[in-house]
Structure formats: structure tokens, C-alpha cells
Design an enzyme around this catalytic site. Structure first.
Site, PDB file in Angstrom:
ATOM      1  N   LYS B 132       0.809  -1.222   0.000  1.00 50.65           N
ATOM      2  CA  LYS B 132       0.000   0.000   0.000  1.00 50.65           C
ATOM      3  C   LYS B 132       0.842   1.271   0.000  1.00 50.65           C
ATOM      4  CE  LYS B 132      -1.964  -1.346   3.741  1.00 50.65           C
ATOM      5  NZ  LYS B 132      -1.696  -2.771   3.881  1.00 50.65           N
ATOM      6  N   GLY B 161      -7.598  -7.253   0.750  1.00 46.36           N
ATOM      7  CA  GLY B 161      -7.106  -8.636   0.715  1.00 46.36           C
ATOM      8  C   GLY B 161      -7.809  -9.440  -0.364  1.00 46.36           C
ATOM      9  N   GLU B 217      -1.626  -5.731  15.677  1.00 50.61           N
ATOM     10  CA  GLU B 217      -0.177  -5.792  15.785  1.00 50.61           C
ATOM     11  C   GLU B 217       0.294  -5.188  17.108  1.00 50.61           C
ATOM     12  OE1 GLU B 217       1.912  -4.528  12.253  1.00 50.61           O
ATOM     13  OE2 GLU B 217       0.189  -5.135  11.054  1.00 50.61           O
ATOM     14  N   LYS B 232      -5.843   2.745   1.646  1.00 51.86           N
ATOM     15  CA  LYS B 232      -6.703   2.012   0.717  1.00 51.86           C
ATOM     16  C   LYS B 232      -7.686   2.952   0.021  1.00 51.86           C
ATOM     17  CE  LYS B 232      -6.020  -2.150   3.381  1.00 51.86           C
ATOM     18  NZ  LYS B 232      -6.441  -2.855   4.613  1.00 51.86           N
ATOM     19  N   GLY B 324      -4.851 -12.115   5.735  1.00 49.79           N
ATOM     20  CA  GLY B 324      -4.571 -13.547   5.742  1.00 49.79           C
ATOM     21  C   GLY B 324      -3.627 -13.869   4.620  1.00 49.79           C
TER      22      GLY B 324
END
Lengths: 162, 344
Positions: B132, B161, B217, B232, B324
């Protein structure tokens, strides 16, 4: 001609009579009244459907009289006149004077604060206010922008509708 | 132009979750790609921080993953591992057709991915990326470079994703004017907000729990402050709405100020609080918004969702897994296949 109205009345005695009064007084015929007190909106108000008949001038006078009485007309002949806008503010609502916020919102053109809900937190800055407004139809985008500005000035996190 | 039966030579830069996912799906889908598209992808080089693994007639996908998992270094790949070789050097020395750029995202200058992508394009190679950073910061530069070098540049995996959106808008909605896009574009924040709504828990408590589960995270800043979603939105604004904007044009508010109290109040009115990204000619924004329960945006967990407002098809909504390893690799694979269809 006929008008099909949807009114939004507070659930207290005498409100329906109050709404019907100008219709009789000004000479409109009441064709139907659908009033179910146990069907309420989220805010606890009662939507009432009324069909009235008369010539155009009479009906216009009735509409004027209802507006003068501050009776909320939600729709006329299926066309929405008002739409509901909900916003949630996060921040120190006591420190930043929630009453002033409501006043500022009421000052916006065509906007009326219809409901207010508070949830206080142990941590004052985490408190939240939910404000439900009724605005003239088609104004939503403009109103949301104004709410954001008012909230930003007071340091609230503004959570608007999509 | 490739001759029939020629392999498609691929370099993978970055061998984290997404890079390994790409190796895995290429290995899993070998027969499928061969029989459906006559595509025979060969991974000729892989790099990570430690160096590279290079083999002209194709590295073994499973051995790549095994080596990375066991030693943490791709340069430990038996016989063909090279310690300390830089990614740019690899791009200069190895013969290949398509670069898969999946190094970690950097949102300050988009490097080193930006340089990798530009180098590959200038050398006449096609590029697929999920990165990104360079897209959010230098979209126009990258697209112009691809055009002037007549190469393919695809980045479906950078938004949502596995959720199809960019190619979907370009191909399936071809002919429609797309007026605006609204979406939940970050799985971590959607997970946190969904949990808070279901459990009535505080933001801090839910974030800690999400970190323990590996959904958030250790440094959750980019997710919870809306930066990831803003990247995004920039990519969608550029690629779908043709708006030449960058990250600094987006108004961003994250979810760290959302409280249990505000969620409870919204709930009473039949509403949920979601982190929504909006891209339209009048607004570029990421902010917490109210959505009705039961609306397409009322998705739970780490799901992503986006609604495209179009002139002919009205509203079209897509939902899918936003993260994922294998899921994201599925989007990269679809880009690889579409490049192959153009090149063969």
C-alpha cells in the site's frame, strides 16, 4: 383533493385532538385517521396517518396551521418532508456544555433536536451523547457537515451516519 | 510474446506472510493453472532482509517456505541461497517476467518498494503488488511509469485482501460510472469495534485482547488510527475514481477515541459504530460512522466490505476477507493470471 399526512405526535394526552382541531376549524373533511398508540417510534413518539379532503386553499391553510402549532409533519402523500438524523458525540459533555450544543444545532436551518440521550462515564472524557434531529428532507449532507464543525469546535469526536 | 509452454518467471521480493502465501498458492494450484490457463509459473528468485534465493529453472515452493520458517532467512535456502544480496541487485541480475512486490509497507516514503517497482517497470517487466505504501504516496508516478514502459501493473491485493474490488470495478462494472465508494477496509478495527459492541468492553481492553490473539499488531497505530484504511481509500480514489490524490489529502480519524458508552448509545438506536472509508469527488475521509444494524456494513469480525455507487447498476456491495496469507495471495494470483492472459 386529498392529502395523506403522516404526523409525528408526542405520546401525551390531547395531542391528537390538538392536531385535528385546525382541520375542523378551517373546513377540511377528515376522511381517515389511523392512530395506534401502542405503535411507537424509537423515540417514543406516535406516528399518526390522517387523510383530509378539501379544496387546495383549505388544505394549504390547514398545513400552515399545523406548522404554526409546531406539529411535526413527516410526510405528505408519501413524500417525506422530514428526515431523521442521528449523531453520537464522544467527549466531556458536561464541561463542554451539552445545552449549548443543542442550541447550536437548533439554530441550523430546518433542524430540530428531537431527542437527546446521555451516557456518563467514570472518565469524563469518555462520556457520550446521542442526538436525534429532524431536518427538512434533502438537507442531510449539509446538516452532517455542520454537526461535524460544531463538534470539532468543542473537541468532541463526532460519529455521524454514513 | 511467450511461446506455448514457456514458463512465467516470477521474482518475489519480501517473504513475510503474503510472500509465503504466494509461494503456497503457486504450489497448490500448479495443476490447475497448467490445465486452465496453460500457465506454468516459476519462482526464479525470492528475497528477504537476509539476502536471496535464486534458481533460474525455478525454486521449490515448499522448500522456500520450510527454509524461511526454520531459519528465518531465505538466504539459507540449500545450495541456491545468497547471503546479503540486495533486492535491487537481484532485479538487475536475474532473468524474469513478472515482479511480485510484497515487502513490508512503509507509509513515510513507500521505500524500498517504490524503487523496486520502478526498476522492474523500467526494465520492461510486469509488476504485481500488495504494497500500500508506494501506491498511497506515489500512485500517479507508478502508473505513468507502467504506461510509458508498456508494462502491466496490478495491485488488487493492496485493498481488501481477498475481497475483489479494483479489478471488479474495472472489469465487471465496465460501462458504469462509479460515483463513490464506501467501505470497511481494515479488519483489525472492525474486529475491535464488533467485539466492543458484542461484549460492551472498553477500547483498551479489547485492543489488548486482539493483540493477544494476533489480530492486532504490537504497534497497532496504523490500523487503529485509520492510516491503513486511508491508504486504501487513496488507492481506490486513484484507480477506480481517477482522482489524483495522495495520503495527505485524506481526512483521518481512527477508533482510539471510541468508548463503550458511545457504542451503547448507538446500539439503543439500532445503530453500530464502524470505521468507514469514503472516496468521492467531494470527500476523502476515514472516520467512525453510524450504520444501521442489518445494513451491508454491519459485518462482524475481520471482514472487509465495500459499496460502489454506480449510475447504471446502482449500489453494488462486495464482502470478503481483508487479510490472511493465502487469502491475500489469492488476489495476487488473480493478477498474475490476468497478466499471463495478456502476455501469452
Amino acid at each position: 383533493m386529498r392529502f395523506n399526512l403522516v404526523l409525528d405526535l408526542p405520546d401525551v394526552p390531547g395531542q391528537l385532538l390538538e392536531a385535528l382541531e385546525p382541520m375542523g376549524r378551517l373546513g377540511a373533511n377528515i376522511v381517515a385517521v389511523i392512530h395506534q398508540r401502542d405503535v411507537k417510534t424509537e423515540r417514543g413518539t406516535v406516528p399518526v396517518q390522517i387523510t383530509i379532503e378539501g379544496d387546495k386553499e383549505t388544505l394549504d391553510r390547514v398545513m400552515g396551521a399545523l406548522e404554526a402549532k409546531d406539529i411535526q409533519i413527516m410526510a405528505v402523500d408519501g413524500v417525506l418532508r422530514k428526515e431523521q438524523i442521528t449523531t453520537v458525540l464522544v467527549g466531556d459533555i458536561v464541561e463542554e456544555d451539552v445545552k449549548d450544543t443543542v442550541t447550536l444545532l437548533n439554530l441550523l436551518e430546518g433542524v430540530r433536536v428531537a431527542d437527546l440521550d446521555l451516557k456518563m462515564s467514570d472518565e469524563p472524557k469518555n462520556s457520550a451523547t446521542k442526538i436525534v434531529m429532524e431536518a427538512d428532507f434533502g438537507q442531510k449532507k449539509e446538516v452532517l457537515k455542520n454537526i461535524k464543525e460544531i463538534g470539532d469546535q468543542k473537541g468532541f469526536l463526532v460519529i455521524n451516519e454514513v | 510474446m511467450k511461446a506455448k509452454g514457456d514458463p512465467m518467471k516470477i521474482i518475489i521480493l519480501g517473504f513475510g506472510a503474503v510472500g509465503q502465501g504466494v509461494a503456497r498458492v503457486l504450489s497448490m494450484k500448479k495443476e490447475y493453472l497448467k490445465s486452465n490457463y496453460d500457465l506454468n509459473p516459476q519462482i526464479v528468485a525470492v528475497t528477504d532482509r537476509s539476502g536471496a534465493a535464486i534458481k533460474e529453472d525455478g525454486l521449490d515452493e515448499e522448500l522456500l517456505i520450510k527454509t524461511k520458517n526454520e531459519t528465518g532467512k531465505i538466504s539459507s535456502y540449500p545450495e541456491y541461497g545468497v547471503h546479503g544480496l540486495s533486492s535491487l541487485k537481484v532485479l538487475g541480475e536475474v532473468e524474469y517476467d513478472c515482479l511480485v512486490e510484497v515487502t513490508p509497507t512503509d507509509i513515510d516514503d513507500g521505500e524500498p518498494a517504490r524503487s523496486h517497482i520502478l526498476k522492474a517497470m523500467e526494465d520492461g517487466k510486469d509488476v504485481v503488488t500488495s504494497n500500500k505504501g508506494p501506491l498511497a504516496l506515489s500512485f500517479q508516478e507508478l502508473v505513468d511509469c507502467a504506461t510509458s514502459n508498456k508494462v502491466e501493473f496490478k495491485f488488487e491485493a493492496s485493498v481488501g485482501g481477498a475481497m475483489p474490488i479494483i479489478n471488479f470495478a474495472h472489469e465487471n462494472l465496465a460501462g458504469c460510472s462509479i460515483e463513490s465508494i464506501y467501505g470497511i477496509l481494515n479488519g483489525t478495527t472492525n474486529y475491535i469495534l464488533s467485539r466492543m459492541a458484542n461484549e460492551g468492553s472498553s477500547y483498551e481492553q479489547t485492543l489488548t485482547e486482539a493483540q493477544e490473539m494476533g489480530i492486532a499488531e504490537t504497534d497497532p497505530y496504523q490500523d487503529v488510527e485509520g492510516i491503513d484504511a486511508a491508504c486504501k481509500i487513496v488507492i481506490l480514489a486513484n484507480s477506480v475514481l481517477n482522482l489524483p490524490v495522495t495520503l495527505k489529502d485524506v481526512e483521518v480519524e481512527g477508533i482510539s477515541r471510541i468508548t463503550a458508552e458511545s457504542i451503547a448509545l448507538a446500539k439503543k438506536e439500532g445503530l453500530l459504530i464502524k470505521l468507514i472509508g469514503e472516496a468521492s469527488p467531494d470527500a476523502l475521509e476515514v472516520s467512525p460512522r453510524l450504520v444501521p444494524k442489518g445494513s451491508p456494513f454491519a459485518v462482524e469480525g475481520t471482514l472487509n466490505v465495500a459499496t460502489l455507487k454506480t449510475d447504471l447498476a446502482d449500489d453494488v456491495t462486495v464482502v470478503g476477507k481483508g487479510a490472511g496469507s493465502v487469502e491475500t495471495a489469492s488476489a495476487i494470483l488473480s493478477d498474475i493470471v490476468s497478466i499471463w492472459k495478456i502476455r501469452k
